[in-house]
Scaffold this motif. Sequence first.
Motif, PDB file in Angstrom:
ATOM      1  N   PRO A  29      -2.192  -2.204  -3.558  1.00  0.00           N
ATOM      2  CA  PRO A  29      -0.915  -1.468  -3.467  1.00  0.00           C
ATOM      3  C   PRO A  29       0.187  -2.136  -4.289  1.00  0.00           C
ATOM      4  O   PRO A  29       0.976  -1.452  -4.938  1.00  0.00           O
ATOM      5  N   GLU A  66      -0.550   3.238  -0.013  1.00  0.00           N
ATOM      6  CA  GLU A  66      -1.822   2.540   0.200  1.00  0.00           C
ATOM      7  C   GLU A  66      -2.981   3.429  -0.260  1.00  0.00           C
ATOM      8  O   GLU A  66      -3.890   2.980  -0.955  1.00  0.00           O
ATOM      9  N   TRP A  91      -0.226  -1.561   4.779  1.00  0.00           N
ATOM     10  CA  TRP A  91       0.726  -1.737   3.677  1.00  0.00           C
ATOM     11  C   TRP A  91       2.152  -1.452   4.167  1.00  0.00           C
ATOM     12  O   TRP A  91       2.674  -0.345   4.051  1.00  0.00           O
TER      13      TRP A  91
END
Length: 663
Positions: free
Chosen positions: A68, A58, A214
């Motif tokens: 990402p 991330e 993420w």
Amino acid sequence: MEKQKFYITTPIYYPSDKLHIGHTYCTVATDAVARYKRLKGLDVMFLTGTDEHGQKIEEKAKEAGVTPKEFVDRIVEGPKGVKDLWKLMNISNDRFIRTTDDYHVASVQKIFKKMYDKGDIYKGKYKGKYCTPCESFWTESQLVDGKCPDCGREVQDAEEEAYFFRLSKYADRIRNLLEDTDFLQPRSRVNEMVRNFIDPGLEDLCVSRTSFSWGVPVDFDPGHVVYVWVDALFNYTTALGFLNDTYHDYDKYWPADVHFVGKEIVRFHSIIWPAMLMSMEMPLPKHVFGHGWLLLDGGKMSKSKGNVVDPYILAEKFGVDALRFFLMRTFPFGSDGNFSNELLIQTINTDLANDLGNLVSRTTAMVGKYFGGKLPEGCRTWAAPESFDTELITMASGLRARYEEAMETFAPHKALEEVFKVIQRANKYIDETAPWVLAKDMEQNGKRLAHVMYNLLEATRICGILLSPFMPESCEKLFAQIGADTQAQTWDSAAQWGALSDSAAVTKGENLFPRIDMDKALDELEALEAQARAEAKAAAGPVVEVEPYAEEYVDFDTFCKSDFRAVKVKACEAVKKSAKLLRFTLDDGSGTDRQILSGIHKWYEPETLVGKTLVAILNLPPRKMMGLESNGMLISAVHTEDGEEVLHLLMVDDSIPAGAKMC
Ligand code: MSP
């Protein structure tokens, strides 16, 4: 009869940095073992892939100014990305998993929920230390000198509501698994794990995060993402179709026969992974093998300089097979080894050019010269063997068994050592039999010479079969040169002395492994690396930076006092004796010319600015420069490119009249 199954995996790679030769090591080893098992006739599943979630990715994506997913897509699928690298290295994986694949994400969510429903995952508060580069949580007692015990970097305090996995519940079973079985190999790794992690007491493991997004979302508690290692480890099962419908091989291949992993991730694979599988009531993999690291001058590969570690450059310069061979031949698989470009070249020259290359080229050349490329039929059994004939034949006939023993214990370096003993024996046999002497009197010695040649071809063929998992392409070429049909070069025939037809068509082809001039090659490597660096820089574009943003507010009234106006350039000239200053005569709409000095000669030639409409702040106090008065300041946009300052004067539409106020 149903074929025996063999499931082998590599770690799934973080697509965050460029992969170097150290990363390539494990995948090449896995590939060699997978090819060896296929050669033996097993039904092999070889899995590799990429581990794409977590804070590190991330952050890197943010730095690169992309999402990402865009970031990992580029590194996994893009040019010279992870998939390209495995293709280049001739990696024969049957499947490639990306942990961002939808089916994997959905399976991980189900797995997490199952362990939660069982009570093995519970909600608590996490307080401890976190190492961002390693994505690892540590307790105070695990730190070494207050730093991450894996990488030695600084760790951060972390406290948040989080889910925990009851690792402590499985401590006894894990201890038994490690101490009483051959689950973890080599044995030395068992002591490391028990002493460092089991003896001090296994603590429950934090398995969710809320401070970044993420990752695989915990679907029953928004805001939490699954700890990246839980997500990553289950790849070995989701890629077979565990709790998803994308694949359907779970029952066929699970449990894995072996996970090959680097030594620093043995902890995850030999403690956390089996504990989670126990919780899920799933069978455990049969083995985890923790291999050593390739080091540079005893240190980390990513840190050191002075050696080319880019597998693309090394493969281009020396060939994929030579590189694969070097990695497997030189470093005992369970221990660390020092990588260097010199050692690589030395190994190619000694083993491949001198020993193997010479054996093939001398033998094929002699069969060409003395027999026109075709030995007389029946020669395999002609002439009474001397003691050195028997020695060579016995050594080559028994090679497969010794090789197999090494390969079955995941010691590819030992298997190759055995092959090279036979190659060296065969070269010695050439000296002992002195074919060039025999050839002087073909009538007398023709039969003996043909038999000698056959023995050499046959020893080479057997070595070729056993080298093929390591150097698949070169061995095909080798078979073609000695007249051996590639299809017939099976595992069985590697133990059958005499399987080569004695009237095969032998051709001296290209030199399989030319000798490398060390000094020249090292210079060329350096040049190739410089070129690759320049290309990467050009592709990435310049590094653009702008000045940090002001942290302090300026109050509105103060700002409004600044008198910004459009001004038109009536004249512009360089100030004498100054390298920087330009002297502007400006129409500011007041009816009187205004003089402003500006240090921008580096970016503009004065005559190009005449007639332009610029922006200036007019109510700065007058200032003297080089004896001339400046009444205000021209406004420019400034940034740096690769550390160099770049300036653009603010130019506005010429239809704007001189003196128009900017507000
Ligand atoms: N994503 C994790 C693995 C998850 S598996 C469920 C990871 N990725 S990694 O990209 O950092 O490393 C991948 C592999 O490369 C690891 O096994 C690691 O040990 C190995 N190597 C990285 N540098 C290495 C050397 N210099 N030498 C040998 N292997 C090295 O860890």
